[in-house]
Design a protein around this motif. Sequence first.
Motif, PDB file in Angstrom:
ATOM      1  N   TRP A  48       1.062  -1.254  -0.248  1.00  0.00           N
ATOM      2  CA  TRP A  48       0.161   0.516   0.053  1.00  0.00           C
ATOM      3  C   TRP A  48       0.821   1.176   0.315  1.00  0.00           C
ATOM      4  N   TYR A  49       1.869   1.295   1.274  1.00  0.00           N
ATOM      5  CA  TYR A  49       2.718   2.622   0.396  1.00  0.00           C
ATOM      6  C   TYR A  49       3.920   2.506  -0.580  1.00  0.00           C
ATOM      7  N   LEU A  50       3.576   2.036  -1.373  1.00  0.00           N
ATOM      8  CA  LEU A  50       4.865   1.977  -2.260  1.00  0.00           C
ATOM      9  C   LEU A  50       3.755   2.343  -3.306  1.00  0.00           C
ATOM     10  N   SER A  51       2.538   1.136  -3.339  1.00  0.00           N
ATOM     11  CA  SER A  51       1.223   2.423  -4.498  1.00  0.00           C
ATOM     12  C   SER A  51       0.886   3.905  -4.656  1.00  0.00           C
ATOM     13  N   GLN A  52       0.979   4.170  -3.050  1.00  0.00           N
ATOM     14  CA  GLN A  52       0.925   5.758  -2.474  1.00  0.00           C
ATOM     15  C   GLN A  52       1.637   6.720  -2.832  1.00  0.00           C
ATOM     16  N   HIS A  53       2.841   5.918  -2.740  1.00  0.00           N
ATOM     17  CA  HIS A  53       4.014   6.815  -3.827  1.00  0.00           C
ATOM     18  C   HIS A  53       4.539   6.520  -5.135  1.00  0.00           C
ATOM     19  N   ASN A  54       3.921   5.761  -5.495  1.00  0.00           N
ATOM     20  CA  ASN A  54       3.550   5.129  -7.178  1.00  0.00           C
ATOM     21  C   ASN A  54       5.044   4.110  -7.638  1.00  0.00           C
ATOM     22  N   ILE A  55       5.446   3.477  -6.464  1.00  0.00           N
ATOM     23  CA  ILE A  55       6.710   2.979  -6.309  1.00  0.00           C
ATOM     24  C   ILE A  55       5.902   1.709  -6.842  1.00  0.00           C
ATOM     25  N   VAL A  56       6.381   0.755  -8.170  1.00  0.00           N
ATOM     26  CA  VAL A  56       5.820  -1.022  -8.688  1.00  0.00           C
ATOM     27  C   VAL A  56       6.996  -1.339  -8.223  1.00  0.00           C
ATOM     28  N   TYR A  57       6.814  -1.893  -7.454  1.00  0.00           N
ATOM     29  CA  TYR A  57       8.292  -2.935  -6.982  1.00  0.00           C
ATOM     30  C   TYR A  57       9.271  -4.147  -8.052  1.00  0.00           C
ATOM     31  N   ARG A  58       8.576  -4.311  -8.749  1.00  0.00           N
ATOM     32  CA  ARG A  58       8.150  -5.696 -10.264  1.00  0.00           C
ATOM     33  C   ARG A  58       8.860  -4.464 -11.011  1.00  0.00           C
ATOM     34  N   SER A  59       9.114  -3.267 -11.237  1.00  0.00           N
ATOM     35  CA  SER A  59       9.503  -2.429 -12.137  1.00  0.00           C
ATOM     36  C   SER A  59      11.006  -1.646 -11.628  1.00  0.00           C
ATOM     37  N   ASP A  60      10.761  -1.062 -10.529  1.00  0.00           N
ATOM     38  CA  ASP A  60      11.216   0.021  -9.960  1.00  0.00           C
ATOM     39  C   ASP A  60      11.882  -0.822  -8.673  1.00  0.00           C
ATOM     40  N   TYR A  61      12.613  -1.983  -8.870  1.00  0.00           N
ATOM     41  CA  TYR A  61      13.722  -2.724  -7.130  1.00  0.00           C
ATOM     42  C   TYR A  61      14.670  -2.030  -8.018  1.00  0.00           C
ATOM     43  N   SER A  62      15.224  -1.211  -9.067  1.00  0.00           N
ATOM     44  CA  SER A  62      16.535  -1.141  -9.191  1.00  0.00           C
ATOM     45  C   SER A  62      16.790   0.749  -8.633  1.00  0.00           C
ATOM     46  N   VAL A  63      15.909   1.083  -8.879  1.00  0.00           N
ATOM     47  CA  VAL A  63      15.568   2.918  -8.352  1.00  0.00           C
ATOM     48  C   VAL A  63      16.429   3.495  -7.089  1.00  0.00           C
ATOM     49  N   ASN A  64      17.111   3.933  -7.010  1.00  0.00           N
ATOM     50  CA  ASN A  64      16.979   4.592  -6.303  1.00  0.00           C
ATOM     51  C   ASN A  64      16.436   5.242  -4.607  1.00  0.00           C
ATOM     52  N   LEU A  65      15.576   4.414  -4.173  1.00  0.00           N
ATOM     53  CA  LEU A  65      14.794   4.980  -3.316  1.00  0.00           C
ATOM     54  C   LEU A  65      15.161   5.607  -2.291  1.00  0.00           C
ATOM     55  N   ASN A  66      14.644   7.358  -1.863  1.00  0.00           N
ATOM     56  CA  ASN A  66      15.107   7.710  -1.104  1.00  0.00           C
ATOM     57  C   ASN A  66      14.811   7.394   0.602  1.00  0.00           C
ATOM     58  N   TRP A  67      15.124   8.070   1.906  1.00  0.00           N
ATOM     59  CA  TRP A  67      15.885   7.633   2.962  1.00  0.00           C
ATOM     60  C   TRP A  67      14.539   7.623   3.491  1.00  0.00           C
ATOM     61  N   ASP A  68      12.998   8.154   2.700  1.00  0.00           N
ATOM     62  CA  ASP A  68      12.178   8.361   3.734  1.00  0.00           C
ATOM     63  C   ASP A  68      11.214   7.155   3.395  1.00  0.00           C
ATOM     64  N   VAL A  69      11.822   6.054   2.064  1.00  0.00           N
ATOM     65  CA  VAL A  69      10.777   5.286   1.697  1.00  0.00           C
ATOM     66  C   VAL A  69      11.538   3.700   2.765  1.00  0.00           C
ATOM     67  N   ILE A  70      12.587   4.206   2.825  1.00  0.00           N
ATOM     68  CA  ILE A  70      14.060   2.936   2.957  1.00  0.00           C
ATOM     69  C   ILE A  70      13.371   2.913   4.652  1.00  0.00           C
ATOM     70  N   THR A  71      13.636   3.861   5.348  1.00  0.00           N
ATOM     71  CA  THR A  71      13.242   3.526   6.803  1.00  0.00           C
ATOM     72  C   THR A  71      11.749   3.190   6.810  1.00  0.00           C
ATOM     73  N   PHE A  72      10.817   3.142   6.480  1.00  0.00           N
ATOM     74  CA  PHE A  72       9.447   3.094   6.121  1.00  0.00           C
ATOM     75  C   PHE A  72       9.217   1.430   6.326  1.00  0.00           C
ATOM     76  N   LEU A  73      10.279   0.928   5.187  1.00  0.00           N
ATOM     77  CA  LEU A  73      10.274  -0.205   5.543  1.00  0.00           C
ATOM     78  C   LEU A  73      11.131  -0.982   5.946  1.00  0.00           C
ATOM     79  N   VAL A  74      12.117  -0.343   6.537  1.00  0.00           N
ATOM     80  CA  VAL A  74      12.798  -1.290   7.807  1.00  0.00           C
ATOM     81  C   VAL A  74      12.167  -1.274   8.938  1.00  0.00           C
ATOM     82  N   SER A  75      11.143   0.191   9.589  1.00  0.00           N
ATOM     83  CA  SER A  75      10.246   0.412  10.669  1.00  0.00           C
ATOM     84  C   SER A  75       9.698  -1.332   9.656  1.00  0.00           C
ATOM     85  N   VAL A  76       8.729  -1.526   9.507  1.00  0.00           N
ATOM     86  CA  VAL A  76       8.089  -2.204   9.123  1.00  0.00           C
ATOM     87  C   VAL A  76       8.007  -3.675   9.391  1.00  0.00           C
ATOM     88  N   ALA A  77       9.553  -3.869   8.722  1.00  0.00           N
ATOM     89  CA  ALA A  77      10.678  -5.342   8.800  1.00  0.00           C
ATOM     90  C   ALA A  77      10.176  -5.192  11.002  1.00  0.00           C
TER      91      ALA A  77
END
Length: 208
Positions: A48-77
């Motif tokens: 849901w979070y990725l969709s809110q930021h228009n990030i599609v993991y299957r096609s955008d997995y190699s992009v440089n994610l900003n630290w806000d997104v990375i922080t969210f992913l780590v926090s969820v984990a």
Amino acid sequence: MNQQHEHLADLREIRNIMDRSSRFISLSGLSGIFAGLFAMAGAALVKWYLSQHNIVYRSDYSVNLNWDVITFLVSVALVVLVLALGSAVFFTSRQAQRVNQKIWDSKSQRLVLNLAIPLAVGGVFCGLLLYHGVIYLVAPSMLIFYGLGLINGSKYTLSDIRYLGICEIILGLLASFFIGYGLLAWTIGFGVLHIIYGTLMYFKYERK
């Protein structure tokens, strides 16, 4: 002939008792089920979070994610990890009381130590991947190191956990090749496989 069969049966029983006495047998299948449910809820939140930021993991997995997104992913984990550990402690403590086994003895200590070493190394390795921006290998690496931890710890608990570890490693290796499916593999590995494993273990060892 019957006497020989009886002797063999007695030897098997003695071996089984000795094997159980050297292993921590109170792991609860319910903890696996709840860990899987928490993982699937976390994956849904990430999706849901990725969709809110228009990030599609299957096609955008190699992009440089900003630290806000990375922080969210780590926090969820981390939240999923804490909830999974909490459920493991709760249900395993309850199961230990049922089978009259101490929750923290030499067997459980060996289990935790042998499980923790690969997990700690894997955690550091995943942190290095994030530091260097290799985001697409984090999910596969988590699966692989987790599988190694399960196999390493299976010597000190129910041997069934070894098969879960093997499945996690295979899934992680596949996700390393098909890197666009890392999030899906993570969901299957930590979610679906845990639920299947926990259900099987519950009906095999606890539901009597």
